[in-house]
Design a protein around this motif. Structure first.
Motif, PDB file in Angstrom:
ATOM      1  N   ASN A 261       0.827  -1.216   0.000  1.00 33.68           N
ATOM      2  CA  ASN A 261       0.000   0.000   0.000  1.00 33.68           C
ATOM      3  C   ASN A 261       0.855   1.258   0.000  1.00 33.68           C
ATOM      4  O   ASN A 261       0.421   2.317  -0.457  1.00 33.68           O
ATOM      5  CB  ASN A 261      -0.926   0.024   1.225  1.00 33.68           C
ATOM      6  N   MET A 262       2.078   1.161   0.515  1.00 33.71           N
ATOM      7  CA  MET A 262       3.003   2.302   0.490  1.00 33.71           C
ATOM      8  C   MET A 262       3.539   2.555  -0.921  1.00 33.71           C
ATOM      9  O   MET A 262       4.136   3.601  -1.174  1.00 33.71           O
ATOM     10  CB  MET A 262       4.193   2.037   1.432  1.00 33.71           C
ATOM     11  N   GLY A 263       3.387   1.566  -1.799  1.00 33.93           N
ATOM     12  CA  GLY A 263       3.849   1.742  -3.175  1.00 33.93           C
ATOM     13  C   GLY A 263       4.977   0.819  -3.578  1.00 33.93           C
ATOM     14  O   GLY A 263       5.522   0.936  -4.683  1.00 33.93           O
ATOM     15  N   ILE A 264       5.368  -0.111  -2.701  1.00 36.42           N
ATOM     16  CA  ILE A 264       6.443  -1.050  -3.030  1.00 36.42           C
ATOM     17  C   ILE A 264       5.871  -2.177  -3.891  1.00 36.42           C
ATOM     18  O   ILE A 264       4.816  -2.734  -3.595  1.00 36.42           O
ATOM     19  CB  ILE A 264       7.071  -1.657  -1.744  1.00 36.42           C
ATOM     20  N   GLU A 265       6.571  -2.509  -4.964  1.00 29.38           N
ATOM     21  CA  GLU A 265       6.104  -3.563  -5.871  1.00 29.38           C
ATOM     22  C   GLU A 265       6.094  -4.926  -5.173  1.00 29.38           C
ATOM     23  O   GLU A 265       7.006  -5.238  -4.404  1.00 29.38           O
ATOM     24  CB  GLU A 265       7.036  -3.638  -7.099  1.00 29.38           C
ATOM     25  N   PRO A 266       5.066  -5.753  -5.482  1.00 29.88           N
ATOM     26  CA  PRO A 266       4.974  -7.079  -4.834  1.00 29.88           C
ATOM     27  C   PRO A 266       6.242  -7.929  -4.996  1.00 29.88           C
ATOM     28  O   PRO A 266       6.645  -8.606  -4.047  1.00 29.88           O
ATOM     29  CB  PRO A 266       3.777  -7.723  -5.540  1.00 29.88           C
ATOM     30  N   PHE A 267       6.889  -7.877  -6.172  1.00 31.17           N
ATOM     31  CA  PHE A 267       8.071  -8.736  -6.375  1.00 31.17           C
ATOM     32  C   PHE A 267       9.234  -8.288  -5.489  1.00 31.17           C
ATOM     33  O   PHE A 267      10.054  -9.103  -5.055  1.00 31.17           O
ATOM     34  CB  PHE A 267       8.483  -8.773  -7.860  1.00 31.17           C
ATOM     35  N   LEU A 268       9.314  -6.967  -5.186  1.00 30.67           N
ATOM     36  CA  LEU A 268      10.363  -6.473  -4.281  1.00 30.67           C
ATOM     37  C   LEU A 268      10.096  -6.922  -2.840  1.00 30.67           C
ATOM     38  O   LEU A 268      11.013  -7.319  -2.118  1.00 30.67           O
ATOM     39  CB  LEU A 268      10.452  -4.945  -4.337  1.00 30.67           C
ATOM     40  N   VAL A 269       8.823  -6.853  -2.435  1.00 34.36           N
ATOM     41  CA  VAL A 269       8.448  -7.302  -1.081  1.00 34.36           C
ATOM     42  C   VAL A 269       8.737  -8.793  -0.935  1.00 34.36           C
ATOM     43  O   VAL A 269       9.330  -9.249   0.055  1.00 34.36           O
ATOM     44  CB  VAL A 269       6.961  -7.009  -0.797  1.00 34.36           C
ATOM     45  N   ALA A 270       8.319  -9.578  -1.930  1.00 38.49           N
ATOM     46  CA  ALA A 270       8.458 -11.039  -1.863  1.00 38.49           C
ATOM     47  C   ALA A 270       9.915 -11.478  -1.778  1.00 38.49           C
ATOM     48  O   ALA A 270      10.246 -12.452  -1.092  1.00 38.49           O
ATOM     49  CB  ALA A 270       7.784 -11.681  -3.078  1.00 38.49           C
ATOM     50  N   THR A 271      10.800 -10.765  -2.462  1.00 36.92           N
ATOM     51  CA  THR A 271      12.203 -11.196  -2.492  1.00 36.92           C
ATOM     52  C   THR A 271      13.039 -10.618  -1.345  1.00 36.92           C
ATOM     53  O   THR A 271      14.062 -11.192  -0.983  1.00 36.92           O
ATOM     54  CB  THR A 271      12.859 -10.801  -3.827  1.00 36.92           C
TER      55      THR A 271
END
Length: 573
Positions: free
Chosen positions: A440-450
């Protein structure tokens, strides 16, 4: 007196021989006085016991709650002696001192007092709870007698007159007079008492609050706020100014919030102690509210095995912080122990071969071997700016006090993806919702996941007091409602604190943590990439063995550490 008392009660028909046997068995098992055990078992009430002893020994009974004891009488007997014999000096007349006692036949206590004071002793009988409450009232606070004297001085200094100004402009005041008032001896001593008494009571925060017609001081002890005193309302400005001066704040600024720090050195219980308070001043409609957060190094627990982690949760957490890179997030509301958990993690990885850097607002405790940086928003030194500088300082491990915005989150994730271990905090309700918060802050899902390897959600709950812990009857229906299985609910043993001098009659002493530790493994990672909700992430994490906050609470109940009420107060099913 214990055997005699039991026999006398049986002879008088107050007890049956079987009831006396039960009470004596409990006394052998748990200790304590026979009278206290009889009262706790509900076999006789305290007033009945006092009346019986009074008649039996032909000694007057006294209700201490209705007696105001003079300071000079209290000073006759030291606090440790009063506690040792469970006695309370009541009055003195001529060569005689009247002492409230549980056992008027205790000649050792009377001989000690006579030798110590030079007075003859006249015993009167009072209930144990009344004597303990009186001891707490007159000896309990670190400066109880001094506080009483200060308040009397302040009352004597009160200006007379019937004039009351109702429409006072808060902006108009004389700085010189404020400084003068704040340096008056009674005000200085009152502020010192408020600060040091918080240590004695084990408080984590002090709240000083002005209202329209009253002024109050509250301490937060084990997470719960308790009112401790009501200084005169007319001292509001003087107390505020004194604390602002101690915290090096602007006493002329009354319209804007201010933050500062007080460091003092004092002697408590014959030991030198350095005290550190974080001070927050906030303007309200009736004056400035002051909250002081006590930062006591003695209370900092750096041993992770004692924080409250379940064994499997602790293994996952230790594994994550031992990795060379990746992000570990600790979440929970203010005051839930996040800082302590992170400092424990840093202490665990703090070796001569490791370069550890922290960006904190504020730096709460100084940790040897760790480079700590205090944030200063006014000059542009925020979490994101500090983190960028850290990456040029060759760090192995980085702690970011809090991820508040996209910029900080972005830099932290990039650091985690480029060979650094990043520890940080977020304000979310549980571990799975932390993932959605980052997106929700704007971080892409693939960045969060990795980048994110582990998320810890935590709460603090009160421990049952070990001094007055006792078993209680359980209600299987209630236990099933909070999450226990039917089979377990029928066999589970529950405990509670009866309330004693050690815990201030609350039944609780100290706190422990509830921990929800979510590993970001391949299954959870796939769900993050597919944009799954926090509910779906939670279900997957539980299938993978995650213990929820409620599950951690249920385990603390099984272990006899806390009560149902504490777990229900801090967790949801």
């Amino acid at each position: 007196m214990s055997d005699r008392l039991g026999e006398l009660l049986v002879k008088s028909g107050k007890l049956t021989p079987d009831q006396l046997k039960q009470a004596l068995a409990k006394q052998r098992e748990e200790g304590g006085r026979i009278g206290s055990n009889l009262v706790n078992m509900g076999l006789i009430s305290e007033p009945e016991l006092v009346e019986f002893l009074s008649k039996q020994f032909r000694v007057s009974a006294i209700n201490l709650a209705q007696v105001e004891i003079d300071e000079s009488v209290v000073k006759l007997i030291p606090a440790d002696v009063a506690r040792k014999y469970t006695i309370m000096p009541v009055s003195k007349a001529g060569a005689k001192v009247t002492i409230a006692m549980l056992d008027p036949t205790n000649v050792f206590a009377m001989d000690d007092i006579k030798f110590m004071t030079g007075y003859n002793v006249e015993p009167v009988i009072a209930s144990e709870s009344a004597i303990r409450q009186a001891i707490e009232k007159y000896y309990g606070a670190t400066h109880a007698l001094e506080l009483k004297k200060v308040m009397e001085e302040l009352d004597e200094d009160a200006a007379g007159g019937d004039l009351e100004i109702l429409d006072e402009e808060p902006e108009e005041f004389d700085i010189d007079s404020l400084e003068e008032e704040s340096d008056e001896a009674p005000v200085v001593r009152l502020c010192n008492i408020i600060l040091t008494d918080a240590i004695k009571r084990g408080a984590s925060d002090i709240h000083i609050e002005p209202y329209e017609k009253k002024y109050r001081v509250r301490y937060r002890v084990d997470g719960i706020l308790y009112e401790v005193m009501h200084p005169p309302l007319r001292l509001r400005e003087a107390i505020t100014s004194r604390l602002k001066i101690m915290a090096k704040l602007d006493i002329a600024e009354k319209r804007l919030p201010q933050d500062g720090r007080i460091k003092i050195k004092t002697k408590i219980d014959s030991k030198d102690k350095e005290l550190d308070y974080r001070v927050s001043v906030l303007p309200t409609i009736f004056g400035e509210k002051i909250v002081l957060r006590l930062l006591d190094k003695d209370n900092l627990m750096l041993d992770m095995t004692k924080l409250g982690f379940e064994p499997e949760s602790l293994r996952d957490f230790e594994h994550a912080i031992s990795q060379p890179y990746g992000m570990v997030l600790v979440t929970g509301p203010t005051g839930s122990g996040k800082t302590n958990t992170l400092y424990s993690a840093l202490a665990n990885v703090n070796t001569p071969e490791t370069n550890i850097m922290t960006a904190e607002d504020p730096v709460e405790f100084n940790l040897p071997g760790i480079n700590q940086v205090q944030m200063k928003e006014s000059i542009g030194l925020n979490f994101a700016a500090a983190l960028r500088s850290f990456l040029r300082q060759d760090p192995n491990t980085v702690l970011v006090g809090e991820i508040r915005d996209f910029e900080t989150a972005e830099v932290a994730i990039k650091a985690a993806l480029t060979g650094h271990l990043v520890l940080s905090t977020l304000h979310t309700n549980d571990a799975p919702s932390t993932i959605n918060r980052l997106m929700n802050m704007g971080i892409e899902p693939f960045l969060v996941a990795t980048s994110v390897h582990l998320v810890v959600a935590q709460r603090l709950i009160r421990r049952i007091c070990s001094y007055c812990k006792e078993p209680i009857e359980s209600n299987p229906q209630e236990l099933m409602q909070i999450g226990f299985t039917e089979r377990e609910a029928r066999t589970l043993k529950l405990f509670r604190g009866r309330g004693c001098e050690q815990c201030g009659d609350t039944g609780y002493k100290g706190r422990t943590g509830l921990y929800e530790v979510m590993k970001v493994d391949n299954e959870v990672r796939d769900l993050i990439l597919s944009g799954a909700s926090s509910v779906e992430l939670r279900e997957q994490a539980v299938d993978n063995g995650m213990i929820t906050l409620r599950g951690s609470g249920l385990q603390k109940i099984r272990d006899g550490i806390t009560t149902i009420e504490e777990v229900v107060r801090e967790t949801v099913l």
